[in-house]
Enzyme design. Structure first.
Site, mmCIF file in Angstrom:
data_model
loop_
_atom_site.group_PDB
_atom_site.id
_atom_site.type_symbol
_atom_site.label_atom_id
_atom_site.label_comp_id
_atom_site.label_asym_id
_atom_site.label_seq_id
_atom_site.Cartn_x
_atom_site.Cartn_y
_atom_site.Cartn_z
ATOM 1 C CG ASP A 22 -28.161 4.584 -14.099
ATOM 2 O OD1 ASP A 22 -28.249 5.504 -14.549
ATOM 3 O OD2 ASP A 22 -27.711 2.948 -14.051
ATOM 4 C CG ASP A 24 -31.713 3.317 -19.142
ATOM 5 O OD1 ASP A 24 -33.103 3.070 -19.270
ATOM 6 O OD2 ASP A 24 -30.922 4.163 -20.189
#
Length: 197
Positions: A22, A24
């Protein structure tokens, strides 16, 4: 929308693993709908374990929900500069990304063509499936690393192992491993996956 790169590590019929990351809050520090290159700041300490995993044959692939596109907070022209910035941040650590995949959709968005239910928005596993197919990677020997229940669910649905990065465990979320920081999670994965010299 994705920006895959050719994977030079493909070897015959052997399908090698990947680490799906992932963006952010996991690979980069959390920001509220980041839309400018300067919004991206690499998480501390991630360079060495990423490099070790890359050298061990793992593809490094970013899979990121970017509902800010569907919400009209920024447009698609903002995306390539941010991807370039991410690669630039990793380059001093001698780390390269094999792919960056993003989902621009959200059913509650304001941009009609992006305001849909899709198969790529995590927790759906679409981005992981696409990346594994593009890069010829084995999902069952791969990892999904993220900071949300949706990241972990996407990994479970795709058949990967999972690593949750969060200040504390999330109720009802059962990752393969849990660590407080991304650097700690990646180091733990490297310790499991890379044989001692």
């Amino acid at each position: 929308m994705n920006l895959p790169r050719n994977d030079p590590a493909r070897t015959g019929t052997l399908r090698r693993p990947a680490v799906f990351l992932d963006r952010d809050g996991t690979l980069t520090e959390p920001r509220h709908y980041p839309s400018r290159p300067e919004d991206l700041v690499l998480q501390a300490g991630v360079g060495p374990p990423l490099r070790a995993l890359q050298q061990a044959g793992f593809a490094l692939v970013v899979v990121t929900n970017q509902s800010g596109l569907a919400r009209g907070l920024f447009d698609e022209a903002a995306v390539p500069p941010m991807h370039r910035r991410l690669r630039e941040l990793l380059a001093p650590h001698r780390v390269r990304l094999d792919g960056i995949y993003l989902c621009p959709h959200h059913p509650g968005g304001v941009v009609p063509r992006l305001s849909v239910v899709c198969s790529c928005r995590k927790p759906a596993p679409g981005m992981l499936h696409q990346a594994a197919g593009d890069l010829d990677r084995d999902l069952s020997s791969s990892w999904m690393v993220g900071d949300s229940a949706g990241d972990i669910e996407a990994g479970h649905r795709a058949g990967t192992r999972t690593a949750l990065v969060a200040p504390q465990p999330l109720p009802g979320v059962a990752p393969t491993l849990y660590r407080a920081t991304t650097a700690e999670a990646l180091t733990a994965i490297a310790a499991r996956e890379i044989p001692p010299a």
